[in-house]
Design a protein around this motif. Structure first.
Motif, PDB file in Angstrom:
ATOM      1  N   ALA A   1      29.008  23.446  35.853  1.00 38.20           N
ATOM      2  CA  ALA A   1      28.558  24.568  36.019  1.00 38.20           C
ATOM      3  C   ALA A   1      27.787  24.742  37.231  1.00 38.20           C
ATOM      4  CB  ALA A   1      27.753  25.182  34.710  1.00 38.20           C
ATOM      5  N   ARG A   2      26.669  23.866  37.553  1.00 38.40           N
ATOM      6  CA  ARG A   2      25.815  23.968  38.482  1.00 38.40           C
ATOM      7  C   ARG A   2      26.473  23.750  39.875  1.00 38.40           C
ATOM      8  NH1 ARG A   2      20.372  23.033  38.082  1.00 38.40           N
ATOM      9  NH2 ARG A   2      20.782  22.145  35.967  1.00 38.40           N
ATOM     10  N   LYS A   3      27.469  22.745  39.816  1.00 42.29           N
ATOM     11  CA  LYS A   3      28.300  22.581  41.265  1.00 42.29           C
ATOM     12  C   LYS A   3      29.221  23.870  41.584  1.00 42.29           C
ATOM     13  CE  LYS A   3      32.150  19.630  43.266  1.00 42.29           C
ATOM     14  NZ  LYS A   3      33.040  18.652  42.710  1.00 42.29           N
ATOM     15  N   GLU A   4      29.694  24.408  40.507  1.00 41.68           N
ATOM     16  CA  GLU A   4      30.502  25.850  40.783  1.00 41.68           C
ATOM     17  C   GLU A   4      29.653  26.941  41.303  1.00 41.68           C
ATOM     18  OE1 GLU A   4      33.696  25.915  40.866  1.00 41.68           O
ATOM     19  OE2 GLU A   4      33.728  23.467  40.561  1.00 41.68           O
ATOM     20  N   TYR A   5      28.439  26.859  40.547  1.00 44.08           N
ATOM     21  CA  TYR A   5      27.352  27.882  41.016  1.00 44.08           C
ATOM     22  C   TYR A   5      27.175  27.897  42.270  1.00 44.08           C
ATOM     23  CZ  TYR A   5      23.244  30.617  41.613  1.00 44.08           C
ATOM     24  OH  TYR A   5      22.268  31.463  42.065  1.00 44.08           O
ATOM     25  N   ARG A   6      26.657  26.379  42.859  1.00 48.67           N
ATOM     26  CA  ARG A   6      26.377  26.425  44.175  1.00 48.67           C
ATOM     27  C   ARG A   6      27.330  26.549  45.206  1.00 48.67           C
ATOM     28  NH1 ARG A   6      27.164  21.814  47.714  1.00 48.67           N
ATOM     29  NH2 ARG A   6      24.977  21.266  48.954  1.00 48.67           N
ATOM     30  N   ASN A   7      28.694  26.381  44.811  1.00 53.85           N
ATOM     31  CA  ASN A   7      29.759  26.745  45.795  1.00 53.85           C
ATOM     32  C   ASN A   7      29.857  28.041  45.856  1.00 53.85           C
ATOM     33  OD1 ASN A   7      32.077  25.357  47.304  1.00 53.85           O
ATOM     34  ND2 ASN A   7      33.250  26.614  45.781  1.00 53.85           N
ATOM     35  N   ILE A   8      29.911  28.846  44.791  1.00 52.88           N
ATOM     36  CA  ILE A   8      30.078  30.478  44.783  1.00 52.88           C
ATOM     37  C   ILE A   8      29.015  31.085  45.716  1.00 52.88           C
ATOM     38  CG2 ILE A   8      30.049  32.515  43.481  1.00 52.88           C
ATOM     39  CD1 ILE A   8      31.878  30.768  41.310  1.00 52.88           C
ATOM     40  N   ILE A   9      27.793  30.448  45.727  1.00 51.97           N
ATOM     41  CA  ILE A   9      26.794  31.208  46.259  1.00 51.97           C
ATOM     42  C   ILE A   9      26.598  30.824  47.571  1.00 51.97           C
ATOM     43  CG2 ILE A   9      24.629  29.561  45.583  1.00 51.97           C
ATOM     44  CD1 ILE A   9      22.931  32.057  45.028  1.00 51.97           C
ATOM     45  N   LEU A  10      27.048  29.523  47.984  1.00 46.10           N
ATOM     46  CA  LEU A  10      27.058  29.443  49.285  1.00 46.10           C
ATOM     47  C   LEU A  10      28.248  29.973  50.166  1.00 46.10           C
ATOM     48  CD1 LEU A  10      26.257  25.489  49.254  1.00 46.10           C
ATOM     49  CD2 LEU A  10      24.778  27.314  49.862  1.00 46.10           C
ATOM     50  N   CYS A  11      29.220  30.323  49.317  1.00 46.65           N
ATOM     51  CA  CYS A  11      30.517  31.077  49.711  1.00 46.65           C
ATOM     52  C   CYS A  11      29.938  32.521  50.449  1.00 46.65           C
ATOM     53  CB  CYS A  11      31.496  31.148  49.064  1.00 46.65           C
ATOM     54  SG  CYS A  11      32.630  29.786  48.860  1.00 46.65           S
ATOM     55  N   ARG A  12      29.059  33.094  49.392  1.00 48.16           N
ATOM     56  CA  ARG A  12      28.523  34.323  49.719  1.00 48.16           C
ATOM     57  C   ARG A  12      27.440  34.375  50.952  1.00 48.16           C
ATOM     58  NH1 ARG A  12      24.296  37.381  47.954  1.00 48.16           N
ATOM     59  NH2 ARG A  12      23.977  35.737  46.056  1.00 48.16           N
ATOM     60  N   LEU A  13      26.867  33.354  50.712  1.00 50.18           N
ATOM     61  CA  LEU A  13      25.481  33.317  51.659  1.00 50.18           C
ATOM     62  C   LEU A  13      25.785  32.819  53.120  1.00 50.18           C
ATOM     63  CD1 LEU A  13      22.515  32.132  49.402  1.00 50.18           C
ATOM     64  CD2 LEU A  13      22.908  34.461  50.206  1.00 50.18           C
ATOM     65  N   LEU A  14      26.507  31.804  53.128  1.00 49.03           N
ATOM     66  CA  LEU A  14      26.958  31.024  54.276  1.00 49.03           C
ATOM     67  C   LEU A  14      28.674  30.894  54.525  1.00 49.03           C
ATOM     68  CD1 LEU A  14      24.348  28.247  54.223  1.00 49.03           C
ATOM     69  CD2 LEU A  14      24.310  30.222  55.537  1.00 49.03           C
ATOM     70  N   PRO A  15      29.252  32.013  54.778  1.00 52.49           N
ATOM     71  CA  PRO A  15      30.699  31.993  54.736  1.00 52.49           C
ATOM     72  C   PRO A  15      31.136  31.444  56.145  1.00 52.49           C
ATOM     73  CG  PRO A  15      29.839  34.276  55.329  1.00 52.49           C
ATOM     74  CD  PRO A  15      28.731  33.680  54.690  1.00 52.49           C
ATOM     75  N   HIS A  16      32.145  30.467  56.228  1.00 57.20           N
ATOM     76  CA  HIS A  16      32.539  29.855  57.340  1.00 57.20           C
ATOM     77  C   HIS A  16      34.265  29.662  57.459  1.00 57.20           C
ATOM     78  CE1 HIS A  16      33.011  26.597  60.372  1.00 57.20           C
ATOM     79  NE2 HIS A  16      31.801  26.947  60.761  1.00 57.20           N
ATOM     80  N   PRO A  17      34.562  29.737  58.797  1.00 61.49           N
ATOM     81  CA  PRO A  17      36.057  29.925  58.684  1.00 61.49           C
ATOM     82  C   PRO A  17      36.869  28.392  58.350  1.00 61.49           C
ATOM     83  CG  PRO A  17      35.132  30.087  60.680  1.00 61.49           C
ATOM     84  CD  PRO A  17      34.118  30.252  59.929  1.00 61.49           C
ATOM     85  N   ASN A  18      35.876  27.402  58.409  1.00 62.79           N
ATOM     86  CA  ASN A  18      36.566  26.100  58.371  1.00 62.79           C
ATOM     87  C   ASN A  18      36.033  25.709  56.764  1.00 62.79           C
ATOM     88  OD1 ASN A  18      35.945  25.767  61.544  1.00 62.79           O
ATOM     89  ND2 ASN A  18      38.031  25.863  60.496  1.00 62.79           N
ATOM     90  N   ILE A  19      35.622  26.588  55.848  1.00 65.60           N
ATOM     91  CA  ILE A  19      35.174  26.072  54.573  1.00 65.60           C
ATOM     92  C   ILE A  19      36.088  27.174  53.578  1.00 65.60           C
ATOM     93  CG2 ILE A  19      33.780  25.764  52.838  1.00 65.60           C
ATOM     94  CD1 ILE A  19      31.578  25.237  54.821  1.00 65.60           C
ATOM     95  N   LEU A  20      36.673  26.745  52.551  1.00 62.46           N
ATOM     96  CA  LEU A  20      37.821  27.468  51.804  1.00 62.46           C
ATOM     97  C   LEU A  20      36.712  28.431  51.054  1.00 62.46           C
ATOM     98  CD1 LEU A  20      40.823  27.447  51.032  1.00 62.46           C
ATOM     99  CD2 LEU A  20      40.232  26.198  49.054  1.00 62.46           C
ATOM    100  N   SER A  21      37.101  29.785  51.128  1.00 60.68           N
ATOM    101  CA  SER A  21      36.428  30.842  50.624  1.00 60.68           C
ATOM    102  C   SER A  21      36.985  31.265  49.119  1.00 60.68           C
ATOM    103  CB  SER A  21      36.357  32.081  51.538  1.00 60.68           C
ATOM    104  OG  SER A  21      37.806  32.358  51.617  1.00 60.68           O
TER     105      SER A  21
END
Length: 375
Positions: A142-162
């Motif tokens: 749960a912690r890992k998934e939350y970390r990934n979702i919040i970073l997708c929102r805060l730091l979107p990048h074209p070379n990281i799967l959104s």
């Protein structure tokens, strides 16, 4: 759609709709509010059923039976309620919004190991997507998934799967992301040109440079955690699994670069020579003379390729600096977004706080209270 130059075979069912009329039918199928969860055949509204028939150029009527229609729903789909369907794929149950038409279960995934992944078609956007569900009962997950979702929102990048969609059902998290053609491990045996290797290297460094600039280490860069399309467009599968601790952060940054170096060496060198580098976790154990000399056996005849590999394995320069390396001169170094580190740190939250914050993030994707739905 531009024609792609395939490096390997695409996944089954990866062709896109062939005409604009079919695309429009797919959009109507996804958006129609008249769908009957009990009888799919009666889902056409009266206003459309009794509309004037289409005619050809010579004035003759065109039969509706021969006109294009939206694809029928899969026979293994069980309707749960008006907006979501319960789908069974090889014994695995998925609850999907009706805009997504499930295709098949992706091999190697199972809910018996707390996660499962399937490929699907987005009927609204006429695109292929990957839908993953994973159990949130494990606090670490749960912690890992939350970390990934919040970073997708805060730091979107074209070379990281959104993540385009996300919701929770009965302690199972569903995420929808772009469907990629394969992983780097699928093309590692291909004889790629230096331009393609440089393009892959540049995209890995661009994604990692953005993370490092925001004081985030990835910690999970391998051939199997990096996706790639047939035109060599690359996506990291996530923002990694590294914790948020500031301890030994610079060392973890060097580990990320060493992992990229091991990947690049696998494309530039034969398997025997590569083995010496990819298994090494300490640059002091590497015989630099082998890298600098190059040979026809190792394939490292290009001086700039040897230089980039040397600097990646050495770990003295940053990912941002390496983006300006001569081997990558065909590509422009991107500008990176930065946020305050306190917004990206989730490690200090308790398990209950992580779940509460995760559900707050899910509300940004979906206004429905999906956590109350029980299969």
């Amino acid at each position: 759609m531009p024609r792609r130059n395939p490096l390997w075979l695409r996944l089954p069912g990866s062709s896109s709709p062939s005409s604009s009329s079919t695309t429009e039918e797919l959009r109507l199928a996804a958006l129609s509010p008249y769908s009957n969860p009990i009888d799919e055949s009666s889902s056409i509204p009266d206003s459309l059923e009794h509309s004037p028939a289409k005619t050809s150029d010579d004035g003759s009527e065109i039969s509706r039976a021969n006109s294009p229609s939206s694809p029928s729903r899969s026979p293994n789909k069980k309707v749960s309620w008006s907006l979501f369907d319960q789908v069974s794929l090889s014994g695995e149950e998925f609850l999907l919004p009706r805009r997504f038409e499930a295709i098949e279960l992706i091999p190697g995934t199972s809910t018996r190991t707390s996660f499962a992944t399937c490929s699907a078609t987005d009927l609204l956007e006429s695109e292929h997507v990957t839908i993953r569900k994973i159990s949130l009962q494990d606090p670490v997950t749960a912690r890992k998934e939350y970390r990934n979702i919040i970073l997708c929102r805060l730091l979107p990048h074209p070379n990281i799967l959104s993540i385009s969609e996300a919701y929770e059902v009965d302690s199972m998290l569903y995420t929808v992301s772009e469907q990629m053609d394969g992983r780097l491990s699928d093309i590692v045996e291909e004889r790629l040109t230096h331009f393609v290797v440089a393009k892959i290297s540049h995209q890995m460094l661009a994604a990692v440079a953005m993370m490092h600039q925001n004081r985030i280490a990835h910690g999970d860069l391998t051939l199997n955690t990096i996706y790639v399309n047939t035109d060599a467009d690359l996506r990291l599968s996530s923002y990694g699994k590294s914790d948020d601790s500031s301890e030994c952060l610079e060392e973890r940054f060097r580990d990320d670069l060493l992992s990229i170096g091991a990947i690049v060496s696998r494309f530039l060198m034969n398997e025997e020579e590569m083995f010496k580098f990819s298994k090494s976790r300490n640059h002091k154990d590497i015989d630099w003379r082998v890298v600098l000399e190059g040979s026809s056996d190792s394939g490292l005849l290009d001086y700039n390729a040897r230089s980039l590999l040397f600097q990646l394995l050495e770990g003295r320069q940053t990912a941002r600096d390496l983006l300006h390396h001569p081997y990558l001169k065909s590509f422009r170094a991107p500008h990176h977004q930065t946020v305050e580190r306190k917004h990206t740190v989730v490690g200090q939250k308790t398990s209950d706080e992580v779940l509460d914050k995760l559900r707050e993030e899910l509300q940004r994707f979906n206004p429905f209270n999906m956590s109350e739905i029980i299969l």
